[in-house]
Scaffold this motif. Structure first.
Motif, short mmCIF file in Angstrom:
data_model
loop_
_atom_site.label_atom_id
_atom_site.label_comp_id
_atom_site.label_asym_id
_atom_site.label_seq_id
_atom_site.Cartn_x
_atom_site.Cartn_y
_atom_site.Cartn_z
N THR A 176 1.30 -0.91 -0.21
CA THR A 176 -0.03 0.21 -0.09
C THR A 176 0.58 1.07 0.01
O THR A 176 0.51 2.24 -0.53
CB THR A 176 -0.76 -0.01 0.79
N GLY A 177 2.34 1.37 0.17
CA GLY A 177 2.85 2.63 0.05
C GLY A 177 4.62 1.96 0.22
O GLY A 177 5.25 1.25 0.12
N THR A 222 1.18 6.14 1.19
CA THR A 222 0.39 5.74 0.95
C THR A 222 -0.34 6.49 -0.55
O THR A 222 -0.24 5.43 -1.65
CB THR A 222 -1.24 5.59 1.31
N ASN A 255 -0.61 5.59 -5.95
CA ASN A 255 0.10 5.07 -4.89
C ASN A 255 1.47 5.47 -5.15
O ASN A 255 2.73 5.30 -5.76
CB ASN A 255 -0.05 3.30 -5.70
#
Length: 329
Positions: free
Chosen positions: A286-287, A300, A311
């Motif tokens: 996610t990041g 993120t 992203n």
């Protein structure tokens, strides 16, 4: 009910649309002068003005309502607006994120015999976060709750009696953008409830604000968006979310300015003893993990100059592939 409406941004326009849909007649709109924006720096009408024009409602855009202004042109604007208000037939005045202070003589017009006064939608649980930026400051401070107060206005800064009050939980992932939308819905509903009660001649219960717990939500400055990686991960995460969409959090990476649009406290990554604040530690699905003065924050969503929002792992893939540690300044 005949209503004078004063407001400027989308938060105010949403309330205005609800008042109109509820069958009340908005007889005049006060909104701030058109502003230049965008690459071409063209003049843009406020959301409130845009809706007013769609509904053929008269609009006034004075730069001040102070009839004692020292600038002759502004003084003339204020006097003209006052005289139009003084001649107008209306029952109440609603003020939502107008951006100009209402002097006592304007408040007095709304309090004339037979009128109900001036009502404000304020996006906080007064007396917490009086002032210009209650939504952003609540997230920045880590508040667990916020809400809407419908307030009878007086000459002070958000000091009037509260008529309606409704709480709202602030989610862990909340940004100012998402909280703004939820509070705008709530505020629109509550102001319609207030006006309907007045129209039915119901007595409104007014509660003075508590003397304890007063805090002020200062206007957001663009400079506040620059991330100081020496702060704790908790503080940085809250600021990133508080300043989305304005002024936007940012940091420099390899001499390139990067907008940081969203974040979370890192659930997996652990601080490295040798890492320095601002150093990229790695990534998740996610990041991207970044070392802070105390703890680790997960970025993120980012945006590079001229690029799209994306992203953070995709947006910073080049730095993640470097053998030597990359670091935000």
């Amino acid at each position: 009910m005949k209503i004078v409406f004063a407001g400027t941004p989308e938060f105010a326009a949403q309330a205005m649309r609800a008042i109109d849909s509820a069958g009340h007649q908005i007889v005049l709109v006060l909104t701030q002068p058109d502003r230049r924006a965008g690459r071409g720096m063209h003049l843009h009408a406020s959301p409130v003005k845009t809706f007013a024009l769609e509904k053929n409602i008269s609009v006034l855009q004075p730069s001040t309502l102070k009839r004692n202004a020292t600038d002759a042109e502004k003084k003339a604007e204020a006097e003209s607006a006052y005289q139009k208000l003084a001649k107008l037939e209306f029952d109440a005045m609603v003020v939502v994120a107008y951006g100009l202070l209402l002097p006592q003589d304007v408040l007095d017009l709304a309090e004339k015999e037979g009128r109900f006064g001036c009502f404000n939608i304020h996006a906080s649980l007064l007396p917490r976060w009086r002032g210009a930026a209650p939504i952003q400051r609540a997230i920045e401070a880590g508040d667990k709750k916020t809400g809407i107060c419908i307030m009878q206005m007086d000459a002070g800064l958000d000091t009037g009696d509260v008529i309606l009050r409704q709480e709202l939980d602030i989610a862990k992932e909340e940004t100012s953008a998402s909280l703004h939308d939820r509070l705008a819905d709530m505020g629109a509903s509550l102001i319609v409830q207030t006006l309907n009660a007045l129209d039915a001649r119901h007595t409104l219960v007014k509660s003075p604000q508590a003397k304890d717990g007063v805090s002020y939500a200062d206007k957001i400055l663009k400079s506040e968006g620059e991330i100081n990686w020496q702060l704790s991960a908790n503080e940085i995460d809250r600021r990133i979310r508080a300043f989305n969409p304005f002024p936007g959090a940012s940091a420099t990476l390899g001499g390139e300015p990067i907008k940081i649009l969203n974040s979370a406290l890192a659930a997996q990554a652990s601080p490295r003893q040798s890492a320095v604040p601002g150093q990229i530690l790695g990534s998740s699905e996610t990041g991207v993990y970044v070392q802070c003065g105390d703890g680790v924050v997960e970025l993120t969503e980012v945006q590079r100059p001229g690029g799209k929002k994306m992203n953070a792992k995709l947006g910073l893939h080049t730095q993640l592939e470097q053998k030597e540690a990359s670091r935000f300044d």
